[in-house]
Motif scaffolding. Structure first.
Motif, PDB file in Angstrom:
ATOM      1  N   SER A   1      -1.715   3.668   1.938  1.00 28.29           N
ATOM      2  CA  SER A   1      -2.535   4.775   1.445  1.00 28.29           C
ATOM      3  C   SER A   1      -3.919   4.269   1.066  1.00 28.29           C
ATOM      4  O   SER A   1      -4.075   3.409   0.196  1.00 28.29           O
ATOM      5  CB  SER A   1      -1.850   5.402   0.228  1.00 28.29           C
ATOM      6  OG  SER A   1      -2.808   6.037  -0.583  1.00 28.29           O
ATOM      7  N   VAL A   2      -4.934   4.817   1.732  1.00 27.06           N
ATOM      8  CA  VAL A   2      -6.311   4.401   1.465  1.00 27.06           C
ATOM      9  C   VAL A   2      -6.710   4.807   0.042  1.00 27.06           C
ATOM     10  O   VAL A   2      -7.357   4.047  -0.681  1.00 27.06           O
ATOM     11  CB  VAL A   2      -7.267   5.027   2.498  1.00 27.06           C
ATOM     12  CG1 VAL A   2      -8.712   4.666   2.182  1.00 27.06           C
ATOM     13  CG2 VAL A   2      -6.906   4.570   3.901  1.00 27.06           C
ATOM     14  N   ASP A   3      -6.296   5.998  -0.385  1.00 23.25           N
ATOM     15  CA  ASP A   3      -6.602   6.458  -1.741  1.00 23.25           C
ATOM     16  C   ASP A   3      -6.056   5.493  -2.784  1.00 23.25           C
ATOM     17  O   ASP A   3      -6.731   5.126  -3.736  1.00 23.25           O
ATOM     18  CB  ASP A   3      -5.986   7.850  -1.977  1.00 23.25           C
ATOM     19  CG  ASP A   3      -6.913   8.942  -1.502  1.00 23.25           C
ATOM     20  OD1 ASP A   3      -8.097   8.899  -1.892  1.00 23.25           O
ATOM     21  OD2 ASP A   3      -6.453   9.802  -0.739  1.00 23.25           O
ATOM     22  N   GLU A   4      -4.803   5.085  -2.575  1.00 23.62           N
ATOM     23  CA  GLU A   4      -4.173   4.164  -3.512  1.00 23.62           C
ATOM     24  C   GLU A   4      -4.935   2.839  -3.550  1.00 23.62           C
ATOM     25  O   GLU A   4      -5.189   2.275  -4.619  1.00 23.62           O
ATOM     26  CB  GLU A   4      -2.719   3.916  -3.084  1.00 23.62           C
ATOM     27  CG  GLU A   4      -1.911   3.105  -4.078  1.00 23.62           C
ATOM     28  CD  GLU A   4      -0.412   3.202  -3.803  1.00 23.62           C
ATOM     29  OE1 GLU A   4       0.271   3.888  -4.585  1.00 23.62           O
ATOM     30  OE2 GLU A   4       0.070   2.623  -2.808  1.00 23.62           O
ATOM     31  N   ALA A   5      -5.326   2.361  -2.369  1.00 22.65           N
ATOM     32  CA  ALA A   5      -6.041   1.084  -2.290  1.00 22.65           C
ATOM     33  C   ALA A   5      -7.345   1.146  -3.081  1.00 22.65           C
ATOM     34  O   ALA A   5      -7.648   0.238  -3.867  1.00 22.65           O
ATOM     35  CB  ALA A   5      -6.311   0.729  -0.837  1.00 22.65           C
ATOM     36  N   VAL A   6      -8.099   2.224  -2.919  1.00 19.98           N
ATOM     37  CA  VAL A   6      -9.402   2.330  -3.572  1.00 19.98           C
ATOM     38  C   VAL A   6      -9.241   2.616  -5.072  1.00 19.98           C
ATOM     39  O   VAL A   6     -10.006   2.115  -5.905  1.00 19.98           O
ATOM     40  CB  VAL A   6     -10.262   3.416  -2.886  1.00 19.98           C
ATOM     41  CG1 VAL A   6     -11.558   3.644  -3.640  1.00 19.98           C
ATOM     42  CG2 VAL A   6     -10.553   3.017  -1.444  1.00 19.98           C
ATOM     43  N   SER A   7      -8.231   3.408  -5.442  1.00 18.98           N
ATOM     44  CA  SER A   7      -8.055   3.739  -6.860  1.00 18.98           C
ATOM     45  C   SER A   7      -7.621   2.542  -7.686  1.00 18.98           C
ATOM     46  O   SER A   7      -8.023   2.399  -8.834  1.00 18.98           O
ATOM     47  CB  SER A   7      -6.991   4.821  -7.044  1.00 18.98           C
ATOM     48  OG  SER A   7      -7.139   5.844  -6.129  1.00 18.98           O
ATOM     49  N   LEU A   8      -6.768   1.696  -7.112  1.00 20.70           N
ATOM     50  CA  LEU A   8      -6.178   0.632  -7.913  1.00 20.70           C
ATOM     51  C   LEU A   8      -6.913  -0.704  -7.792  1.00 20.70           C
ATOM     52  O   LEU A   8      -6.974  -1.467  -8.745  1.00 20.70           O
ATOM     53  CB  LEU A   8      -4.707   0.415  -7.500  1.00 20.70           C
ATOM     54  CG  LEU A   8      -3.738   1.574  -7.683  1.00 20.70           C
ATOM     55  CD1 LEU A   8      -2.342   1.179  -7.211  1.00 20.70           C
ATOM     56  CD2 LEU A   8      -3.673   2.010  -9.150  1.00 20.70           C
ATOM     57  N   GLY A   9      -7.468  -0.997  -6.606  1.00 19.57           N
ATOM     58  CA  GLY A   9      -7.841  -2.372  -6.310  1.00 19.57           C
ATOM     59  C   GLY A   9      -9.225  -2.809  -6.769  1.00 19.57           C
ATOM     60  O   GLY A   9     -10.111  -1.997  -7.023  1.00 19.57           O
ATOM     61  N   ASP A  10      -9.369  -4.150  -6.896  1.00 22.06           N
ATOM     62  CA  ASP A  10     -10.685  -4.760  -7.044  1.00 22.06           C
ATOM     63  C   ASP A  10     -11.285  -5.053  -5.674  1.00 22.06           C
ATOM     64  O   ASP A  10     -12.494  -4.967  -5.477  1.00 22.06           O
ATOM     65  CB  ASP A  10     -10.597  -6.078  -7.817  1.00 22.06           C
ATOM     66  CG  ASP A  10     -10.184  -5.863  -9.253  1.00 22.06           C
ATOM     67  OD1 ASP A  10     -10.675  -4.894  -9.863  1.00 22.06           O
ATOM     68  OD2 ASP A  10      -9.364  -6.652  -9.765  1.00 22.06           O
ATOM     69  N   ARG A  11     -10.419  -5.454  -4.769  1.00 26.60           N
ATOM     70  CA  ARG A  11     -10.827  -5.670  -3.386  1.00 26.60           C
ATOM     71  C   ARG A  11      -9.763  -5.100  -2.477  1.00 26.60           C
ATOM     72  O   ARG A  11      -8.587  -5.045  -2.840  1.00 26.60           O
ATOM     73  CB  ARG A  11     -10.987  -7.174  -3.080  1.00 26.60           C
ATOM     74  CG  ARG A  11     -12.321  -7.729  -3.522  1.00 26.60           C
ATOM     75  CD  ARG A  11     -12.590  -9.068  -2.855  1.00 26.60           C
ATOM     76  NE  ARG A  11     -11.631 -10.083  -3.244  1.00 26.60           N
ATOM     77  CZ  ARG A  11     -11.463 -11.216  -2.563  1.00 26.60           C
ATOM     78  NH1 ARG A  11     -12.169 -11.461  -1.472  1.00 26.60           N
ATOM     79  NH2 ARG A  11     -10.579 -12.113  -2.977  1.00 26.60           N
ATOM     80  N   VAL A  12     -10.193  -4.684  -1.289  1.00 27.73           N
ATOM     81  CA  VAL A  12      -9.263  -4.114  -0.322  1.00 27.73           C
ATOM     82  C   VAL A  12      -9.413  -4.857   0.997  1.00 27.73           C
ATOM     83  O   VAL A  12     -10.515  -4.966   1.517  1.00 27.73           O
ATOM     84  CB  VAL A  12      -9.550  -2.608  -0.084  1.00 27.73           C
ATOM     85  CG1 VAL A  12      -8.590  -2.057   0.970  1.00 27.73           C
ATOM     86  CG2 VAL A  12      -9.421  -1.828  -1.379  1.00 27.73           C
ATOM     87  N   MET A  13      -8.298  -5.388   1.491  1.00 28.89           N
ATOM     88  CA  MET A  13      -8.330  -5.989   2.819  1.00 28.89           C
ATOM     89  C   MET A  13      -7.706  -5.021   3.808  1.00 28.89           C
ATOM     90  O   MET A  13      -6.601  -4.527   3.587  1.00 28.89           O
ATOM     91  CB  MET A  13      -7.551  -7.306   2.834  1.00 28.89           C
ATOM     92  CG  MET A  13      -7.483  -7.938   4.205  1.00 28.89           C
ATOM     93  SD  MET A  13      -6.736  -9.594   4.149  1.00 28.89           S
ATOM     94  CE  MET A  13      -5.228  -9.301   5.027  1.00 28.89           C
ATOM     95  N   VAL A  14      -8.439  -4.746   4.884  1.00 27.35           N
ATOM     96  CA  VAL A  14      -7.910  -3.883   5.939  1.00 27.35           C
ATOM     97  C   VAL A  14      -7.341  -4.779   7.027  1.00 27.35           C
ATOM     98  O   VAL A  14      -7.992  -5.732   7.457  1.00 27.35           O
ATOM     99  CB  VAL A  14      -9.021  -2.980   6.517  1.00 27.35           C
ATOM    100  CG1 VAL A  14      -8.466  -2.065   7.601  1.00 27.35           C
ATOM    101  CG2 VAL A  14      -9.673  -2.170   5.407  1.00 27.35           C
ATOM    102  N   MET A  15      -6.114  -4.478   7.437  1.00 23.94           N
ATOM    103  CA  MET A  15      -5.475  -5.300   8.473  1.00 23.94           C
ATOM    104  C   MET A  15      -5.451  -4.585   9.804  1.00 23.94           C
ATOM    105  O   MET A  15      -5.383  -3.360   9.885  1.00 23.94           O
ATOM    106  CB  MET A  15      -4.042  -5.661   8.060  1.00 23.94           C
ATOM    107  CG  MET A  15      -3.972  -6.906   7.193  1.00 23.94           C
ATOM    108  SD  MET A  15      -2.294  -7.352   6.762  1.00 23.94           S
ATOM    109  CE  MET A  15      -1.824  -8.333   8.183  1.00 23.94           C
ATOM    110  N   THR A  16      -5.508  -5.369  10.874  1.00 27.60           N
ATOM    111  CA  THR A  16      -5.392  -4.810  12.214  1.00 27.60           C
ATOM    112  C   THR A  16      -3.914  -4.674  12.562  1.00 27.60           C
ATOM    113  O   THR A  16      -3.063  -5.262  11.923  1.00 27.60           O
ATOM    114  CB  THR A  16      -6.029  -5.749  13.251  1.00 27.60           C
ATOM    115  OG1 THR A  16      -5.308  -6.980  13.255  1.00 27.60           O
ATOM    116  CG2 THR A  16      -7.486  -6.017  12.930  1.00 27.60           C
ATOM    117  N   ALA A  17      -3.651  -3.882  13.620  1.00 31.29           N
ATOM    118  CA  ALA A  17      -2.270  -3.721  14.062  1.00 31.29           C
ATOM    119  C   ALA A  17      -1.983  -4.664  15.218  1.00 31.29           C
ATOM    120  O   ALA A  17      -2.833  -4.887  16.060  1.00 31.29           O
ATOM    121  CB  ALA A  17      -2.042  -2.276  14.514  1.00 31.29           C
TER     122      ALA A  17
END
Lengths: 289, 278
Positions: free
Chosen positions: A220-236
């Motif tokens: 969940s992108v919302d969860e990542a932005v609401s909770l995190g200090d940094r967000v790593m996006v992974m490829t598939a």
């Protein structure tokens, strides 16, 4: 856990030359270091690379989010730190502060409480396995059950609780174990929206007390932005680091007020842009199977 | 490659919460009356049939006659003696066969090499009717207590070992992973995960073992004993004391009912987290 020495990592390391990510903030120690971590699974059809060449430094006290399409290897990454999978290549180090503190505690996805134990016995499980003195267990577990609003349910069994309450026990169990780092594997994905929002807020409040390093996996992108200090996006396929972004919001955070900030929307939009290709690719891959 | 298993809630627990379950319970009041009345009606019919000569009362003596024989034998202490003797043999057999069965079942469930080594032996010997082993037990242990105890032990071993294995094997992988990440090692894996996780099926194994144990004790005592309920039944046939034979049958049946009821109560206490669907 033989190949994960617990030597203290003092210096923020040199970054990969091609890495555009923000590095570990200056003045903060590296807590978790992934160094060219790879994981291959051998199946009957041949070998599948789940995680490919992930190098990453997570600072002490950082709330680090990994977001990616399902099947991108983010859970594999977490399971490797937890010692549930062995990396095929590279290494993972966790900087230890004390020899009798466990390296990590995991909050699992879905139901992971022992159905045969009461809430109290579940929450105290890690401490009991480490032979911590009874009085200390009493204080620590009592504290976290109170913080999660579960004091009245100490003698209940998991089947008597709602899904949200069960996951609160999971949170209490992980925090009570007082580990070096906390691992969270989509802990709220099985909950409805209201419960999810409530528990995210509670998680942040409890985390503010200790500010332990957190590695949190989510789709969940919302969860990542609401909770995190940094967000790593992974490829598939295979899972690689696509980008890592700073989340500029201060703490403590108000989960709802956050959503009215223009930066929030921009960040979510930006991450969605990064993810869209990956999700499409993952989908195409699924169709081909 | 997100391979985290999602745990399914047990079907029994779901059913308990469903409104359909409650519906059954409200209907069960009449059902209970029917199930209390039907044996009474049968007994009355039997009594009438025997008295009026509809059936041969040499084979089917009236229940009242069986009851008075039961009473006489109880007063003389004879019946209590036979019952306690059989009960003691069954319980000792249970200990002798059941404890290793649970330990071996747990070890098979937790360690694949143990399972690979032991499972073929169990599969190969399981189909042998245990009653066919009575002569062998007599040959090895003679006419003493041990032959009876051993035959019960063998009979109890199989259902208990197989159910314990199934119980451990059926424990969701996530619980083993929780144990591993929270530092459960060695004996702790047995005591906090494998044993409690397998306990519901272990109790099912005990239930099956009780049935098996009573069958085998009856057979073993018919062939090589001078006391016990099996001997009572066999000896009554030889001297044609049919009412005494029926008393023996009745007591073995009651023993099964009482032991099962005790087990249910134990189950309620040791597995409070699994509510009975029954």
């Amino acid at each position: 856990m033989t190949d994960r020495p617990t030597a203290s990592l003092q210096e923020p390391p040199a970054r990969h030359s091609t890495d555009p990510d923000p590095p570990v903030p200056p003045g903060r120690r590296t807590k978790i270091r992934f160094d060219a971590v790879r994981k291959e699974f051998t199946t009957r059809k041949g070998s599948v690379t789940a995680v490919d060449d992930v190098s990453l430094d997570i600072a002490d006290g950082e709330f680090f989010m990994i977001v990616g399409p399902s099947g991108c290897g983010k859970t594999t990454l977490l399971r490797m730190i937890a010692g549930l999978e062995e990396p095929t290549g590279g290494r993972i180090d966790i900087a230890a502060t004390s020899t009798d503190r466990p390296e990590m505690s995991m909050i699992f996805q879905g139901d992971s409480l022992f159905p045969w134990m009461t809430v109290w016995d579940n929450a105290s499980y890690g401490l009991r396995m480490r032979n911590v003195p009874k009085t200390e267990i009493h204080d620590v577990v009592g504290h976290y059950l109170a913080r999660t609003g579960l004091s009245r349910f100490a003698d209940s069994y998991p089947h008597q609780l709602s899904g949200g309450m069960r996951q609160r026990v999971g949170i209490a169990r992980a925090f009570a174990n007082d580990p070096e780092v906390l691992l969270m594997d989509e802990p709220f994905s099985a909950l409805d929206e209201q419960n999810k929002l409530l528990l995210q807020g509670e998680l942040l409040r409890i985390w503010e007390e200790t500010r332990k390093t957190v590695l949190f996996i989510t789709h969940s992108v919302d969860e990542a932005v609401s909770l995190g200090d940094r967000v790593m996006v992974m490829t598939a396929h295979p899972g690689r680091e696509k980008a890592t972004l700073d989340v500029p919001f201060s703490r403590p955070r108000d989960m709802l007020a956050l959503r009215t900030e223009p930066t929030y929307g921009e960040l979510v939009f930006h991450i969605w842009g990064l993810l869209r290709d990956e999700v499409n690719q993952a989908q195409a891959e699924e169709m081909r199977r | 490659m997100t391979t985290t298993p999602v745990r399914a809630t047990s079907a029994a627990a779901e059913q308990d919460r469903s409104p359909r379950g409650r519906l059954f319970r409200s209907e069960s009041a009449t059902e209970r009356w029917v199930s209390i009345l039907s044996p009474i009606v049968l007994l009355v019919l039997w009594e009438l049939a025997a008295r009026l000569g509809w059936v041969d009362d040499r084979f089917f003596p009236p229940p009242s006659g069986i009851a008075s024989t039961f009473w006489e034998m109880t007063l003389s202490g004879e019946l209590v003696g036979h019952t306690l003797t059989s009960l003691q043999r069954v319980l000792l057999g249970f200990l002798l066969g059941g404890v290793p069965a649970i330990l071996i079942g747990l070890a098979m469930g937790l360690y694949r090499p143990v399972r690979a080594a032991v499972e073929p032996l169990i599969s190969a010997t399981y189909p042998i009717p245990k009653s066919a082993l009575v002569p062998l037990a007599l040959l090895i242990f003679g006419l003493g207590e041990m032959s009876k105890i051993a035959i019960v032990a063998v009979g109890v071993f199989f259902p208990l070992a197989i159910n314990t294995l199934a119980g451990v094997a059926g424990i969701d992988r996530i619980y083993h992973e929780v144990g591993k990440t929270y530092g459960a090692t060695g004996m702790r894996k047995f005591t906090t995960i494998a044993f409690p996780g397998a306990l519901p099926l272990i109790l099912t194994g005990i239930q099956l073992g009780i049935g098996m144990g009573l069958v085998l004790i009856a057979i073993a005592e018919m062939i090589g004993a001078r006391d016990g309920l099996g001997y009572l039944i066999w000896n009554s046939w030889q001297v044609f004391a049919v009412e005494r034979m029926y008393v023996g049958l009745l007591v073995i049946g009651l023993l099964g009912i009482v032991l099962t009821a005790i087990l249910r109560e134990v189950e309620r206490i040791v597995v409070p987290w699994r509510r009975q669907a029954r």
